[in-house]
Scaffold this active site. Sequence first.
Site, short mmCIF file in Angstrom:
data_model
loop_
_atom_site.label_atom_id
_atom_site.label_comp_id
_atom_site.label_asym_id
_atom_site.label_seq_id
_atom_site.Cartn_x
_atom_site.Cartn_y
_atom_site.Cartn_z
N SER A 104 -12.34 7.01 6.87
CA SER A 104 -13.48 7.46 7.67
C SER A 104 -13.23 7.18 9.15
O SER A 104 -12.89 6.06 9.53
CB SER A 104 -14.74 6.73 7.20
OG SER A 104 -15.81 7.16 7.97
N GLY A 105 -13.39 8.19 9.94
CA GLY A 105 -13.21 8.04 11.38
C GLY A 105 -11.78 8.26 11.83
O GLY A 105 -11.46 8.10 13.01
N THR A 109 -12.26 15.57 10.25
CA THR A 109 -13.14 16.71 10.56
C THR A 109 -12.71 17.38 11.86
O THR A 109 -12.68 18.60 11.96
CB THR A 109 -14.60 16.22 10.64
OG1 THR A 109 -14.89 15.55 9.41
CG2 THR A 109 -15.55 17.36 10.83
N ASN A 156 -17.90 5.62 12.05
CA ASN A 156 -17.72 6.91 12.70
C ASN A 156 -19.10 7.45 13.09
O ASN A 156 -19.99 7.53 12.26
CB ASN A 156 -17.02 7.86 11.70
CG ASN A 156 -16.76 9.22 12.30
OD1 ASN A 156 -17.11 9.49 13.45
ND2 ASN A 156 -16.15 10.08 11.52
N SER A 159 -19.79 10.80 10.92
CA SER A 159 -19.08 10.69 9.64
C SER A 159 -19.57 11.75 8.66
O SER A 159 -20.78 11.94 8.49
CB SER A 159 -19.32 9.30 9.07
OG SER A 159 -18.59 9.16 7.89
N SER A 160 -18.61 12.45 8.05
CA SER A 160 -18.98 13.47 7.05
C SER A 160 -19.45 12.75 5.80
O SER A 160 -18.68 12.00 5.20
CB SER A 160 -17.78 14.35 6.71
OG SER A 160 -17.07 14.67 7.87
N GLY A 386 -12.95 10.06 3.68
CA GLY A 386 -11.79 9.18 3.56
C GLY A 386 -12.11 7.95 2.74
O GLY A 386 -13.27 7.70 2.38
N GLU A 388 -13.08 4.41 1.66
CA GLU A 388 -14.12 3.58 2.31
C GLU A 388 -14.18 2.19 1.71
O GLU A 388 -14.21 2.04 0.48
CB GLU A 388 -15.49 4.24 2.16
CG GLU A 388 -15.68 5.42 3.09
CD GLU A 388 -17.07 6.02 3.01
OE1 GLU A 388 -17.85 5.63 2.13
OE2 GLU A 388 -17.35 6.90 3.84
N1 LIG Z 1 -8.09 14.96 18.03
C1 LIG Z 1 -9.07 14.25 18.52
N2 LIG Z 1 -9.30 14.24 19.83
C2 LIG Z 1 -10.30 13.52 20.36
N3 LIG Z 1 -11.14 12.77 19.63
C3 LIG Z 1 -10.97 12.72 18.31
C4 LIG Z 1 -9.93 13.48 17.67
N4 LIG Z 1 -10.01 13.24 16.36
C5 LIG Z 1 -11.05 12.41 16.18
N5 LIG Z 1 -11.63 12.10 17.34
C6 LIG Z 1 -12.79 11.23 17.54
O1 LIG Z 1 -12.97 10.49 16.36
C7 LIG Z 1 -14.25 10.69 15.82
C8 LIG Z 1 -14.17 10.71 14.32
O2 LIG Z 1 -13.46 11.78 13.89
P1 LIG Z 1 -13.85 12.58 12.60
O3 LIG Z 1 -15.30 12.80 12.53
O4 LIG Z 1 -12.99 13.77 12.57
O5 LIG Z 1 -13.44 11.57 11.48
P2 LIG Z 1 -13.36 11.79 9.94
O6 LIG Z 1 -11.98 11.50 9.52
O7 LIG Z 1 -13.85 13.14 9.63
O8 LIG Z 1 -14.32 10.72 9.38
P3 LIG Z 1 -15.28 10.77 8.12
O9 LIG Z 1 -14.47 10.57 6.92
O10 LIG Z 1 -16.20 9.67 8.38
O11 LIG Z 1 -15.95 12.08 8.19
C9 LIG Z 1 -14.69 12.01 16.39
O12 LIG Z 1 -16.09 12.07 16.49
C10 LIG Z 1 -14.03 12.00 17.76
O13 LIG Z 1 -14.82 11.28 18.66
MG LIG Z 2 -15.44 13.89 8.72
#
Ligand SMILES: Nc1ncnc2c1ncn2[C@@H]1O[C@H](COP(=O)(O)OP(=O)(O)OP(=O)(O)O)[C@@H](O)[C@H]1O
Ligand SMILES: [Mg+2]
Length: 1030
Positions: A104-105, A109, A156, A159-160, A386, A388
């Site tokens: 997560s994070g 996404t 996050n 977070s999805s 992801g 957790e």
């Molecule tokens: N390529 C990127 N460039 C800039 N910031 C990023 C990038 N990837 C992620 N982030 C930052 O990290 C945060 C978390 O990313 P994201 O929501 O994609 O995580 P995740 O893997 O989908 O987590 P979860 O499993 O909780 O959904 C985003 O809100 C953003 O602020």
């Molecule tokens: Mg996500």
Amino acid sequence: MAEQESLEFGKADFVLMDTVSMPEFMANLKLRFEKGRIYTFIGEVVVSVNPYKSMNIYGRDTIEQYKGRELYERPPHLFAIADAAYKAMKRRSKDTCIVISGESGAGKTEASKYIMQYIAAITNPSQRAEVERVKNMLLKSNCVLEAFGNAKTNRNDNSSRFGKYMDINFDFKGDPIGGHINNYLLEKSRVIVQQPGERSFHSFYQLLQGGSEQILRSLHLQKSLSSYNYIHVGAQLKSSINDAAEFKVVADAMKVIGFKPEEIQTVYKILAAILHLGNLKFVVDGDTPLIENGKVVSVVAELLSTKTDMVEKALLYRTVATGRDVIDKQHTEQEASYGRDAFAKAIYERLFCWIVTRINDVIEVKNYDTTIHGKNTVIGVLDIYGFEIFDNNSFEQFCINYCNEKLQQLFIQLVLKQEQEEYQREGIPWKHIDYFNNQIIVDLVEQQHKGIIAILDDACMNVGRVTDEMFLEALNSKLCKHGHFSSRKLCASDKILEFDRDFRIRHYAGDVVYSVIGFIDKNKDTLFQDFKRLMYNSSNPVLKNMWPEGKLSITEVTKRPLTAATLFKNSMIALVDNLASKEPYYVRCIKPNDKKSPQLFDDERCRHQVEYLGLLENVRVRRAGFAYRQTYEKFLHRYKMISEFTWPNHELRSDKEAVKKLIEHCEFQDDVAYGKTKIFVRTPRTLFTLEELRAQMLIRIVLFLQKVWRGTLARMRYKRTKAALAIIRYYRRYKVKAYIHEVARRFHGVKSMRDYGRHVKWPAPPKVLRRFEEALQAIFNRWRASQLIKSIPATDLPQVRAKVAAMEMLKGQRADLGLQRAWEGNYLASKPDTPQTSGTFVPVANELKRKDKYMNVLFSCHVRKVNRFSKVEDRAIFVTDRHLYKMNPTKQYKVMKTIPLYNLTGLSVSNGKDQLAVFHTKDNKDLIVCLFSKQPTHESRIGELVGVLVNHFKRRYRRSYLGPHIWKAGIQPLELNLLPILLFFFSYTYKFLNVTLKKYKVPMYPLPPLTPLLPHQQPLSSSWDINCIW
Ligand SMILES: Nc1ncnc2c1ncn2[C@@H]1O[C@H](COP(=O)(O)OP(=O)(O)OP(=O)(O)O)[C@@H](O)[C@H]1O
Ligand SMILES: [Mg+2]
């Protein structure tokens, strides 16, 4: 190879490491992160480290750099892998999927959004409106789903809280034509409760912060977040998300996607109803629970378009069917609270699923006919929660971590296990590489009868009161020997685990302690039927549609619904099967630190992730392995054009031999291995070069094919034209023949017809015979004329000709042409005309014949003339074929004037009854006379005069024109010398004659009535004459 990164940024591909070891791997990862290089390859896998700052690497110019390029041509990037998946889909019509994993994070996404943006940017170059619409929908759907499915967690801010797998469908041209979203297990418990520091789903905050006064008033809401029990925990939390602004963005996106205004309104109503439900309080009056704040019930009822008492009843009672009887069983306060929360969770979950379904309705591929549009290929993008590990891990974490186990297993299957097994199968020398196979953990969770889910389901199915502790007990007894399972009871010394509450699973990614509290309830996912019926009976059709099963009556016996864990397990198995059927591309996301800092690279945290993601094993397999493999047949099919030995078809013993020949021809033999059925190419570079060579040859092949095809087309066209011409020729011939036959048929026996076929109608000739028909008609008319003329005695012929000539010249111009009578011509010699004088005329005429050698007398007649003293004088004119003589009848026809005929230029007559004739001469000494007949008196001879003269000149003209034929007819050489002159002259005058005739047609009629021969008459003006000029 095009632009590559310099080594100061570390190694762009972990495969290029000097030694495959964790320290070196981590050093490279850290170096790259610190240098702002967040992406690194392991072969075709992209390792991505969350930069936690916005990077200028996703713009249009970067997209252009990756568009259509091979994977290794450019520095590592998500776009490189997106393009590789797109190319595989387009070139080989392969369904592909991009699996994005990480905790997560870690940036899953975000990565999925960049990938979709890239695909949208490189497709639909022709800007087809429908494709643009689909792309827009696909992109817009993200923000709606995030609003309702994402929440701020401790890890996050966005977070999805659901799993998402999106298929993008492409047509044969590679343009997106639709898509489909599968959503997995929404963490609905978040609706009613959140961990400290976390929030509920964004949608609630967005509505309260972004909704206008008017909207909020209509929903009976107030802006203050802390007024609502369900969300007040995280009310004060600062979030990087601007809820108010997002509200508008989401509302706009919903509109663009096609949500109707009443649907959007219903969405808000549901959110508001949930918030109000959270504020419902139950009190106990004796044993009877009551609703403390009844006003809230009516608000909820209004928002859900139902009746207040029905809502109240559903909250406080439960309808139970015992046999045929239906009774209302009152809830305890605890049951009522449970029911309320379950209801709130359920309506939110329904809402979320309904939103996904609505989006799918819009983006679903419509009217796609594979026979017309070709194969419809798919790129799937998986962005799923992801791994957790929270302080308190419950049923949801259990499911999420199980999902990650499944995906890891897929990765192992596809990247590690399958690959090694394949080398062995193909007989490629191979040193086995060890990796941790997590199948054992997957089995621990999902195995039938023995797995945790099966045990949980068993516990839920037990009649009577089942507690979470009993479930833990069952786990303890059944899994006591499993190496990846433990609990306090099984390991009494482990103080981390709480008795009768916790169990631990040793996941591939680390140990996770789960608290069994809530497992049974969450798995049963009980929602009292009363709520379902309540919603089904809502007068809001959108709401009613979300709850179809509310239709069932209470007495209807239904099958026990599948438990939440089993449903999730089934959806995971289906997902993994689906992914396994596609060509996978991986993005492995790593979270550099837990502080969301763009600078901090937490070695330990990262090392742990690298470890459990199996990245090192991945590098090892990749290094030892081969980048590409393909059956000999398919390999040849793709690359045979590169070598003359294999193009167009090889003559070697087998495809394997042919592939060997081809590879040797390109001098790649050191970079490949030959398996039993497949060729293995070690480095992507070789494959890339093969692709390049192929692309170069393709141009030539296409040109060649075009040449051949154009030739074929031209030949086909030529043959068709030739055939058409033959048909046209035959048809024309047929038309001509048919016409001739028809003419022959119609004119058959024409000679014996009374009118010699004058009445016969000519058939319409084909176009090609129009001139022929004219000629034929002319021939026919001449023949008919000859037939008619034949019946006329030869002596009458000159007279007839003269009459025809007169008619031609004067018809319609002059009333009496004297056609009815016989034209004597030589009236001076004929007795009745001049009984007294003809005797004297004849010798004169004979003498002139002798002297002037004329052959024929054309015309002679007495005339009267007015001399310059206005005195009338009797005269005679004598016209032979050589001269015009003016004679004096009173002096034995003494010749007074001789005008050679060739000196005559014309003759003018009037259109009245008079007998006036003006002979025009070259020397302009016109002879003006009035014809005068004695016997019978006043006989009109003008017509005759004009006729004989015109006929004479015409015949001379024709004779001269006909040339050689006239010779034989005995024309004198002298005359012949004059022929060219005459010819010119006649042709000139003849034309002139017509013109002058026309010229005088109009003013010709207002003639003064002339009584000829009157001495007092005025001299005539030529303006009223009819002119015959030749
Ligand atoms: N390529 C990127 N460039 C800039 N910031 C990023 C990038 N990837 C992620 N982030 C930052 O990290 C945060 C978390 O990313 P994201 O929501 O994609 O995580 P995740 O893997 O989908 O987590 P979860 O499993 O909780 O959904 C985003 O809100 C953003 O602020
Ligand atoms: Mg996500």
